[in-house]
Design an enzyme around this catalytic site. Sequence first.
Site, PDB file in Angstrom:
ATOM      1  N   ARG A   1      -0.912  -2.328  -6.818  1.00 25.45           N
ATOM      2  CA  ARG A   1      -1.162  -3.405  -5.851  1.00 25.45           C
ATOM      3  C   ARG A   1      -2.089  -4.459  -6.468  1.00 25.45           C
ATOM      4  O   ARG A   1      -1.856  -5.667  -6.330  1.00 25.45           O
ATOM      5  CB  ARG A   1      -1.771  -2.808  -4.590  1.00 25.45           C
ATOM      6  CG  ARG A   1      -2.098  -3.797  -3.470  1.00 25.45           C
ATOM      7  CD  ARG A   1      -2.480  -3.006  -2.218  1.00 25.45           C
ATOM      8  NE  ARG A   1      -3.196  -3.800  -1.231  1.00 25.45           N
ATOM      9  CZ  ARG A   1      -2.606  -4.554  -0.307  1.00 25.45           C
ATOM     10  NH1 ARG A   1      -1.288  -4.652  -0.272  1.00 25.45           N
ATOM     11  NH2 ARG A   1      -3.329  -5.228   0.571  1.00 25.45           N
TER      12      ARG A   1
ATOM     13  N   TYR B   1      -9.424 -11.314  -6.508  1.00 26.38           N
ATOM     14  CA  TYR B   1      -8.439 -11.274  -7.579  1.00 26.38           C
ATOM     15  C   TYR B   1      -8.548 -12.503  -8.475  1.00 26.38           C
ATOM     16  O   TYR B   1      -8.181 -12.452  -9.647  1.00 26.38           O
ATOM     17  CB  TYR B   1      -7.024 -11.162  -7.002  1.00 26.38           C
ATOM     18  CG  TYR B   1      -6.793  -9.863  -6.280  1.00 26.38           C
ATOM     19  CD1 TYR B   1      -6.552  -8.692  -6.982  1.00 26.38           C
ATOM     20  CD2 TYR B   1      -6.856  -9.798  -4.889  1.00 26.38           C
ATOM     21  CE1 TYR B   1      -6.368  -7.490  -6.319  1.00 26.38           C
ATOM     22  CE2 TYR B   1      -6.660  -8.602  -4.223  1.00 26.38           C
ATOM     23  CZ  TYR B   1      -6.420  -7.456  -4.945  1.00 26.38           C
ATOM     24  OH  TYR B   1      -6.251  -6.265  -4.285  1.00 26.38           O
TER      25      TYR B   1
ATOM     26  N   HIS C   1      -2.759   1.986  -5.797  1.00 29.54           N
ATOM     27  CA  HIS C   1      -3.517   0.771  -5.539  1.00 29.54           C
ATOM     28  C   HIS C   1      -3.687  -0.048  -6.810  1.00 29.54           C
ATOM     29  O   HIS C   1      -3.870  -1.269  -6.742  1.00 29.54           O
ATOM     30  CB  HIS C   1      -4.883   1.112  -4.930  1.00 29.54           C
ATOM     31  CG  HIS C   1      -5.282   0.208  -3.816  1.00 29.54           C
ATOM     32  ND1 HIS C   1      -4.617   0.163  -2.611  1.00 29.54           N
ATOM     33  CD2 HIS C   1      -6.258  -0.734  -3.723  1.00 29.54           C
ATOM     34  CE1 HIS C   1      -5.174  -0.736  -1.825  1.00 29.54           C
ATOM     35  NE2 HIS C   1      -6.160  -1.299  -2.474  1.00 29.54           N
TER      36      HIS C   1
ATOM     37  N   LYS D   1      -2.115  -2.425   8.099  1.00 30.45           N
ATOM     38  CA  LYS D   1      -3.216  -1.913   8.896  1.00 30.45           C
ATOM     39  C   LYS D   1      -3.178  -2.515  10.293  1.00 30.45           C
ATOM     40  O   LYS D   1      -2.892  -3.692  10.475  1.00 30.45           O
ATOM     41  CB  LYS D   1      -4.547  -2.243   8.219  1.00 30.45           C
ATOM     42  CG  LYS D   1      -4.743  -1.531   6.876  1.00 30.45           C
ATOM     43  CD  LYS D   1      -6.075  -1.884   6.260  1.00 30.45           C
ATOM     44  CE  LYS D   1      -6.291  -1.145   4.947  1.00 30.45           C
ATOM     45  NZ  LYS D   1      -7.595  -1.486   4.321  1.00 30.45           N
TER      46      LYS D   1
ATOM     47  N   ARG E   1       0.853  -1.173   0.000  1.00 25.90           N
ATOM     48  CA  ARG E   1       0.000   0.000   0.000  1.00 25.90           C
ATOM     49  C   ARG E   1       0.898   1.235   0.000  1.00 25.90           C
ATOM     50  O   ARG E   1       2.028   1.195   0.487  1.00 25.90           O
ATOM     51  CB  ARG E   1      -0.914   0.023   1.229  1.00 25.90           C
ATOM     52  CG  ARG E   1      -1.828  -1.195   1.354  1.00 25.90           C
ATOM     53  CD  ARG E   1      -2.622  -1.115   2.653  1.00 25.90           C
ATOM     54  NE  ARG E   1      -3.539  -2.249   2.808  1.00 25.90           N
ATOM     55  CZ  ARG E   1      -3.242  -3.377   3.443  1.00 25.90           C
ATOM     56  NH1 ARG E   1      -2.034  -3.526   3.993  1.00 25.90           N
ATOM     57  NH2 ARG E   1      -4.129  -4.354   3.544  1.00 25.90           N
TER      58      ARG E   1
ATOM     59  N   HIS F   1      -3.642  -9.462   3.761  1.00 26.18           N
ATOM     60  CA  HIS F   1      -5.073  -9.594   4.017  1.00 26.18           C
ATOM     61  C   HIS F   1      -5.301 -10.496   5.217  1.00 26.18           C
ATOM     62  O   HIS F   1      -4.696 -11.562   5.326  1.00 26.18           O
ATOM     63  CB  HIS F   1      -5.787 -10.192   2.802  1.00 26.18           C
ATOM     64  CG  HIS F   1      -5.900  -9.241   1.650  1.00 26.18           C
ATOM     65  ND1 HIS F   1      -6.118  -9.640   0.352  1.00 26.18           N
ATOM     66  CD2 HIS F   1      -5.825  -7.881   1.602  1.00 26.18           C
ATOM     67  CE1 HIS F   1      -6.180  -8.592  -0.434  1.00 26.18           C
ATOM     68  NE2 HIS F   1      -6.003  -7.518   0.298  1.00 26.18           N
TER      69      HIS F   1
END
Length: 334
Positions: free
Chosen positions: A281, A313, A278, A206, A182, A304
Site C-alpha cells: 500500500r 508519502y 501495508h 474503514k 488494505r 484517506h
Amino acid sequence: MGRRLPLAHHRYVRSGYVRYGRAVTERATPLHRAIRLHLDHLTVERGLAPNSLAAYRRDLARYEQFCAARGIDEPAAVAETDLADFVVTLRNGDADHRPLASSSAGRTLVAVRGFHRFAALEGLTSSDPGRDVRPPAMPQRLPKAITVAEVEAILSATMLDDGPRGLRDRALVELLYATGARISEAVGLDIDDVDPESASVLLSGKGGKQRIVPVGRMALAALDAYLVRGRPALAAGGQGVPALFLNARGSRLTRQSAWAILGDAVRRSGIEREVSPHTLRHSFATHLLDGGADIRVVQELLGHASVTTTQIYTLVTVEKLREVYSVAHPRARL
C-alpha cells in the site's frame, strides 16, 4: 518529628493517602510535599498499578531535582518557561541523566503536567503552568516502500504455481499493489465488487466508507485467470460464498492467510527485508507520486479522510529526490 503539614486535605490522611510509612513534615519543601500528596492521590483515588506508580515517582523525582537546581522549592513558583526548559533538558540530558527519546520525554511531561493540574485543582497553586506546554514532537516515521523492481520480483514469484491456489495468490498480490487496498479490504471483496468493464473494484474501507478504485491491465488479467481457472476449483468444496478470494475449503480467505501468501511470495523472490501487505500500500502511493500523480487523487485512491494523512508519502518522494541529488549533482558532494 516536625509538625504535620496543615492542609485542607486532611481527607487524604484519613483515607489513607499517607501510606509510605512516614508522615509529611515541614522539613520537606512545599514542592516535595505537594508531589507526595499527588502520588498518594494516584495511589488511592486513581488506583494506579505499582509499575505505573513507580514510573510517576521516578519522573517526578527528576522534575523535583530540576526545580531544586533552579532554586524552586514550591509549586506556585514554577513558570511555564521552567517547564519548557525542563522538556529541553529531558531531550538533551544533563550531568545526572541521559537524553530521553521523544516518547519517554513525552511520558515524563505527562506526569509533570498531571501534577501541576492536580496542584491547581486542589488549591495548592492559583494557576496551572503546564497547561500550554506541549511534549516534544515525535520523529516522523516515513512509510517503508519497496522499489518497482522489488514489486515485480514479488509478482514474478507468484507465477511459479499455475494451480488454483497459485492463480489466487497472483491475483491477490497484483490487486494489492494495483489498488493500494488494505489487506482487510482485499479479503473483504466479493465477486460482484470487481467490474471488468470499467476496470475497477469497489473497496469497503474503514467505517464502511466505500470507494471505487481503478485496476491496471496486469491485475485485471490475473483476476480473470483466477476467476476462470482458479476460483471454481476452490469453490467446489465450499458452500457457495460470494467472496472473491477463497481458501482451500471454499470459504473466504482470512487476513492471516493473505499475509502468509504475500510472505511466501517475498521469500521466493529472494527479497530479504520485511514486506507486509501495508508495504505494498505504501509502495502504491509512493510510486504514484513519483510518477506525477496529484496528492488529492492519491488521497481518494487510498481512502484517506484527510489529505494530511496522505502528505506523509510526499516526504518519501522528497527524501528520494535528496538521495538522487546528493549522488548526481557535481556540487552536492563538496
